[in-house]
Design an enzyme around this catalytic site. Structure first.
Site, mmCIF file in Angstrom:
data_model
loop_
_atom_site.group_PDB
_atom_site.id
_atom_site.type_symbol
_atom_site.label_atom_id
_atom_site.label_comp_id
_atom_site.label_asym_id
_atom_site.label_seq_id
_atom_site.Cartn_x
_atom_site.Cartn_y
_atom_site.Cartn_z
ATOM 1 N N LYS A 8 -5.706 0.191 -10.972
ATOM 2 C CA LYS A 8 -5.415 0.365 -12.402
ATOM 3 C C LYS A 8 -4.783 -0.880 -13.000
ATOM 4 C CE LYS A 8 -1.035 2.756 -11.564
ATOM 5 N NZ LYS A 8 -0.279 3.975 -11.834
ATOM 6 N N ALA A 28 6.618 -5.650 -0.456
ATOM 7 C CA ALA A 28 7.280 -5.344 0.821
ATOM 8 C C ALA A 28 7.917 -6.611 1.367
ATOM 9 C CB ALA A 28 6.268 -4.773 1.806
ATOM 10 N N GLN A 29 9.175 -6.488 1.738
ATOM 11 C CA GLN A 29 9.906 -7.692 2.141
ATOM 12 C C GLN A 29 10.120 -7.742 3.639
ATOM 13 O OE1 GLN A 29 13.687 -7.383 0.201
ATOM 14 N NE2 GLN A 29 12.903 -7.906 -1.807
ATOM 15 N N GLY A 30 10.705 -6.658 4.169
ATOM 16 C CA GLY A 30 11.262 -6.666 5.524
ATOM 17 C C GLY A 30 10.239 -7.010 6.584
ATOM 18 N N GLY A 31 9.090 -6.333 6.571
ATOM 19 C CA GLY A 31 8.071 -6.646 7.555
ATOM 20 C C GLY A 31 7.290 -5.436 8.012
ATOM 21 N N GLU A 54 15.811 -3.536 12.066
ATOM 22 C CA GLU A 54 16.276 -2.816 10.879
ATOM 23 C C GLU A 54 16.915 -1.526 11.325
ATOM 24 O OE1 GLU A 54 13.934 -2.848 7.247
ATOM 25 O OE2 GLU A 54 12.403 -3.988 8.273
ATOM 26 N N HIS A 75 16.296 4.059 -1.044
ATOM 27 C CA HIS A 75 16.735 2.862 -0.340
ATOM 28 C C HIS A 75 18.197 2.649 -0.689
ATOM 29 C CE1 HIS A 75 17.038 -1.208 1.133
ATOM 30 N NE2 HIS A 75 15.854 -1.066 1.694
ATOM 31 N N ARG A 103 18.582 5.427 6.909
ATOM 32 C CA ARG A 103 18.679 5.142 5.479
ATOM 33 C C ARG A 103 19.347 6.234 4.653
ATOM 34 N NH1 ARG A 103 13.020 2.381 3.802
ATOM 35 N NH2 ARG A 103 13.643 0.378 4.614
ATOM 36 N N HIS A 163 12.698 5.072 -3.206
ATOM 37 C CA HIS A 163 11.984 4.020 -2.494
ATOM 38 C C HIS A 163 10.660 4.470 -1.892
ATOM 39 C CE1 HIS A 163 11.561 0.253 -0.466
ATOM 40 N NE2 HIS A 163 11.671 0.771 0.736
ATOM 41 N N GLU A 181 0.717 5.518 1.583
ATOM 42 C CA GLU A 181 1.880 6.302 1.139
ATOM 43 C C GLU A 181 1.493 7.609 0.451
ATOM 44 O OE1 GLU A 181 4.973 3.898 -0.548
ATOM 45 O OE2 GLU A 181 6.051 5.647 -1.312
ATOM 46 N N ARG A 231 11.474 8.410 6.734
ATOM 47 C CA ARG A 231 10.692 7.313 7.312
ATOM 48 C C ARG A 231 11.580 6.294 8.027
ATOM 49 N NH1 ARG A 231 8.667 1.985 4.618
ATOM 50 N NH2 ARG A 231 10.677 2.218 3.615
ATOM 51 N N LEU A 249 3.902 0.125 6.133
ATOM 52 C CA LEU A 249 2.788 -0.828 6.079
ATOM 53 C C LEU A 249 1.862 -0.574 7.263
ATOM 54 C CD1 LEU A 249 4.534 -4.217 5.131
ATOM 55 C CD2 LEU A 249 3.067 -2.840 3.668
HETATM 56 C C1 LIG Z 1 10.313 -3.356 -2.751
HETATM 57 C C2 LIG Z 1 9.667 -2.680 -1.578
HETATM 58 C C3 LIG Z 1 9.847 -3.178 -0.299
HETATM 59 C C4 LIG Z 1 9.237 -2.560 0.803
HETATM 60 N N1 LIG Z 1 9.368 -3.098 2.047
HETATM 61 C C5 LIG Z 1 8.668 -2.585 3.083
HETATM 62 C C6 LIG Z 1 8.661 -3.216 4.349
HETATM 63 O O1 LIG Z 1 9.293 -4.246 4.546
HETATM 64 N N2 LIG Z 1 7.922 -2.652 5.348
HETATM 65 C C7 LIG Z 1 7.200 -1.502 5.178
HETATM 66 O O2 LIG Z 1 6.548 -1.034 6.123
HETATM 67 N N3 LIG Z 1 7.180 -0.886 3.964
HETATM 68 C C8 LIG Z 1 7.877 -1.406 2.919
HETATM 69 N N4 LIG Z 1 7.836 -0.794 1.694
HETATM 70 C C9 LIG Z 1 6.966 0.363 1.516
HETATM 71 C C10 LIG Z 1 5.516 -0.109 1.490
HETATM 72 O O3 LIG Z 1 5.441 -1.287 0.712
HETATM 73 C C11 LIG Z 1 4.587 0.935 0.898
HETATM 74 O O4 LIG Z 1 4.807 2.181 1.474
HETATM 75 C C12 LIG Z 1 3.129 0.529 1.168
HETATM 76 O O5 LIG Z 1 2.923 -0.790 0.704
HETATM 77 C C13 LIG Z 1 2.179 1.474 0.496
HETATM 78 O O6 LIG Z 1 0.894 0.947 0.614
HETATM 79 P P1 LIG Z 1 -0.321 1.706 -0.048
HETATM 80 O O7 LIG Z 1 -1.511 0.898 0.232
HETATM 81 O O8 LIG Z 1 -0.288 3.120 0.373
HETATM 82 O O9 LIG Z 1 0.036 1.705 -1.616
HETATM 83 P P2 LIG Z 1 0.309 0.492 -2.618
HETATM 84 O O10 LIG Z 1 0.501 -0.774 -1.905
HETATM 85 O O11 LIG Z 1 1.382 0.919 -3.537
HETATM 86 O O12 LIG Z 1 -1.051 0.397 -3.441
HETATM 87 C C14 LIG Z 1 -1.397 1.393 -4.381
HETATM 88 C C15 LIG Z 1 -2.642 0.952 -5.112
HETATM 89 O O13 LIG Z 1 -3.154 2.044 -5.865
HETATM 90 C C16 LIG Z 1 -3.447 1.615 -7.183
HETATM 91 N N5 LIG Z 1 -3.423 2.798 -8.047
HETATM 92 C C17 LIG Z 1 -2.438 3.710 -8.187
HETATM 93 N N6 LIG Z 1 -2.825 4.670 -9.031
HETATM 94 C C18 LIG Z 1 -4.076 4.363 -9.428
HETATM 95 C C19 LIG Z 1 -5.021 4.969 -10.315
HETATM 96 N N7 LIG Z 1 -4.763 6.096 -10.984
HETATM 97 N N8 LIG Z 1 -6.219 4.373 -10.489
HETATM 98 C C20 LIG Z 1 -6.518 3.209 -9.853
HETATM 99 N N9 LIG Z 1 -5.661 2.588 -9.007
HETATM 100 C C21 LIG Z 1 -4.467 3.169 -8.811
HETATM 101 C C22 LIG Z 1 -2.390 0.564 -7.449
HETATM 102 O O14 LIG Z 1 -2.731 -0.248 -8.558
HETATM 103 C C23 LIG Z 1 -2.418 -0.173 -6.111
HETATM 104 O O15 LIG Z 1 -3.530 -1.028 -6.060
HETATM 105 C C24 LIG Z 1 8.456 -1.392 0.591
HETATM 106 C C25 LIG Z 1 8.284 -0.891 -0.700
HETATM 107 C C26 LIG Z 1 8.869 -1.530 -1.783
HETATM 108 C C27 LIG Z 1 8.653 -0.975 -3.161
#
Ligand SMILES: Cc1cc2nc3c(=O)[nH]c(=O)nc-3n(C[C@H](O)[C@H](O)[C@H](O)COP(=O)(O)OP(=O)(O)OC[C@H]3O[C@@H](n4cnc5c(N)ncnc54)[C@H](O)[C@@H]3O)c2cc1C
Length: 524
Positions: A39, A51-54, A120, A248, A294, A355, A379, A390, A396
């Site tokens: 979107k 995502a920062q930590g890894g 962590e 978080h 956490r 978070h 997620e 979690r 990730l």
């Molecule tokens: C700041 C931060 C730090 C983090 N650090 C870590 C870490 O160090 N290690 C770790 O394991 N996890 C970490 N997490 C959690 C982790 O980043 C997420 O759980 C993971 O990236 C989720 O991946 P995903 O592919 O499921 O979703 P996302 O990466 O959130 O991707 C979702 C996708 O869906 C799209 N989308 C959503 N709704 C729609 C729609 N209606 N139509 C079309 N597209 C849509 C979005 O645009 C995006 O492209 C962190 C999260 C945050 C916010």
């Protein structure tokens, strides 16, 4: 007004974070036709990017059994053992094959011959691979680069999924009611033209990420409003564990910082939490102190904030760091400095923030949901890996493992699942007189949703608070639905409809679970 444009593909993947991208890459390699939509106008914008930590792998003195134990301890024992087994036993191999060999991710090394494994909270070993403190950014960019090389992959930015296309619900033919319900794609809004097209697919993937942004304070970027949970719920797929929202413990407290996360690895590297007066307090809550799970750290901070009538506590890295802070945490250093905080000289003011969502669309070991034709990965799904809470840095990996597994499964059992013709299915209905959207209404509705969720369905819940949330949100939903039917379609209107649905899903789940466990804490 009507439209006739429709697309047909083998796999429609909604979302382009690590889960959607890894599913797309695997499918692309096996020659399937894939459409990936996101979107956002930028393909990389996602939780993954921030995502920062890894990402969890296995450390030097580690083995899958230890990782399994840590995941289950963190999840308070209600994890799905089969899913935990998959993650712990297959995770390292998928990281090696895809991230190292295929995408050539330059993970940080402690010396030319050895990787730098970070630690962590909740982990009994150093086992987290990282690229300094911008792990997600590099992973996301490499995935997109790789996907662009495949001619059988179409990447569509600025396309918002509005609803899943399901039969019989969206069919014109009453005899379809005798068939098993099935997902056959999605109604998708082209954000630029304002038109909704139908994308038909043999297999549809939800990879839409989490929903932190329905809370007032969150570490998630703006788009994380849980679209996938809302669409799956309306389509009739099973959704579980939505009450387990992980907060978080440490996001930067600053008026303009928008939930910037201070990664758990900062505590892993020795930083201590302190009250405004400079007193440490975690030793009063858990023997692991700052490395407690956490949710315990979050509640301890919340309690200390309430006891001292303060809006934040401090995270003191500088008094404990035995390394070069600027080198180890360049992104956190730079960002804090932008807001006037020099973390090499002073402690960081922090508050908890919504978070991660541990629940979601219930799926099996291959990402299959309870609705035929619909898969969920990352997620938005609930594999059961996380149980009630979690373990840091496992999400990730979960997205990578399930994204890859789901597409492998489809490629090896490919059987065109959709037997319906586009002419059998309703086009999008546009109201005769579309109303211009007043942005003030949308913005106020969001303020109501986010404040209600933070105050009544947040870190510490009670039945009274949740009942109040249910009443307020139900009322708001009626108003939003009425407004939605008449409004000119745009992604903000769609987002609001998804958002109110997700807020209610969490509130109802929390109300129906009187037992405090993991990330769901209810006092009564
Ligand atoms: C700041 C931060 C730090 C983090 N650090 C870590 C870490 O160090 N290690 C770790 O394991 N996890 C970490 N997490 C959690 C982790 O980043 C997420 O759980 C993971 O990236 C989720 O991946 P995903 O592919 O499921 O979703 P996302 O990466 O959130 O991707 C979702 C996708 O869906 C799209 N989308 C959503 N709704 C729609 C729609 N209606 N139509 C079309 N597209 C849509 C979005 O645009 C995006 O492209 C962190 C999260 C945050 C916010």
């Amino acid at each position: 007004m009507s439209e006739d444009k429709s697309l047909t593909t083998d796999m429609l993947i909604i979302g382009c974070g690590i889960a959607g991208a890894s599913a797309a890459l695997e499918a692309a390699k096996s020659g399937l036709r894939v459409i990936v939509i996101t979107k956002n106008s930028k393909l990389e914008e996602s939780n993954t990017y921030y995502a920062q930590g890894g990402i969890v792998s296995l450390g030097l003195d580690d083995h899958p059994g230890l990782l399994k134990e840590d995941i289950i301890k963190s999840g308070d024992g209600i994890n799905n053992p089969g899913a935990v087994e998959i993650l712990a036993s297959e995770g390292k191999k998928v990281v090696d094959d895809i991230l190292f060999k295929e995408l050539k991710i330059p993970f940080t090394r402690s010396s030319p011959d050895s990787l730098d494994y970070a630690q962590e909270g909740g982990h009994s070993r150093r086992r987290i691979l990282h690229i300094k403190d911008t792990t997600g950014k590099t992973i996301e960019e490499r995935f997109i680069e790789a996907l662009k090389k495949y001619s059988n992959v179409t990447l569509l930015a600025d396309h918002t999924a509005v609803d899943l296309l399901t039969v019989p619900h969206h069919s014109k033919n009453p005899t379809f009611y005798y068939e098993e319900p099935q997902c056959i794609g999605a109604y998708v809004l082209d954000n630029q033209s304002g038109k909704v097209k139908r994308i038909f697919a043999h297999y549809t993937f939800l990879a839409t990420g989490g929903c932190g942004t329905i809370y007032l304070y969150t570490s998630n970027p703006k788009g994380a409003i849980g679209d996938g949970y809302a669409m799956a719920y309306r389509a009739g797929a099973r959704i579980v564990n939505m009450e387990y929202i992980q907060f978080h413990p440490t996001s930067l407290f600053h008026r303009d910082a928008d939930g910037f996360l201070i990664s758990e690895t900062v505590r892993g590297e020795g930083a201590r939490l302190k009250t405004k007066e400079g007193r440490t307090f975690m030793e009063n809550y858990n023997e692991k102190k700052e490395l407690a799970p956490r949710d315990e750290v979050t509640r301890a901070i919340y309690e200390e904030m309430i006891n001292s009538n303060s809006s934040y506590v401090y995270l003191d890295l500088v008094s404990y760091a035995k390394f070069d802070i600027k080198k180890r945490f360049p992104n956190i250093y730079r960002t804090c400095l932008k807001y006037g905080i020099d973390i090499t000289r002073e402690p960081i003011p922090v508050v908890p923030a919504a978070h991660y969502c541990c629940g979601g669309v219930l799926v099996d070991g291959w990402g299959k949901s309870s609705l035929k034709g619909l898969f969920a990965v990352g997620e938005v799904s609930c594999t059961g890996v996380h149980g009630a809470n979690r373990l840091a840095s496992t999400s990730l990996l979960e997205g990578l493992v399930w994204g890859t597994r789901a597409s492998k499964h489809i490629a090896s059992h490919f059987n065109p699942a959709m037997s319906y013709k586009p002419s059998d299915i309703h086009k999008w209905y546009y109201p005769e007189k579309e109303e211009e959207v007043d942005p003030a209404l949308i913005s106020q509705d969001w303020i109501s949703i986010r404040s209600t969720m933070w105050n009544y369905a947040g870190i510490i819940r009670t039945n009274k608070r949740l009942e109040r949330a249910r009443a307020d949100l139900d009322y708001l939903r009626h108003r939003i639905e009425k407004f939605y039917k008449e409004a000119r379609m745009d992604e903000k209107v769609v987002g609001l409809k998804h958002g109110i649905q997700v807020a209610l899903l969490i509130t109802y789940a929390a109300l129906s679970n009187p037992v405090s466990l993991g990330a769901h804490y209810i006092q009564d």
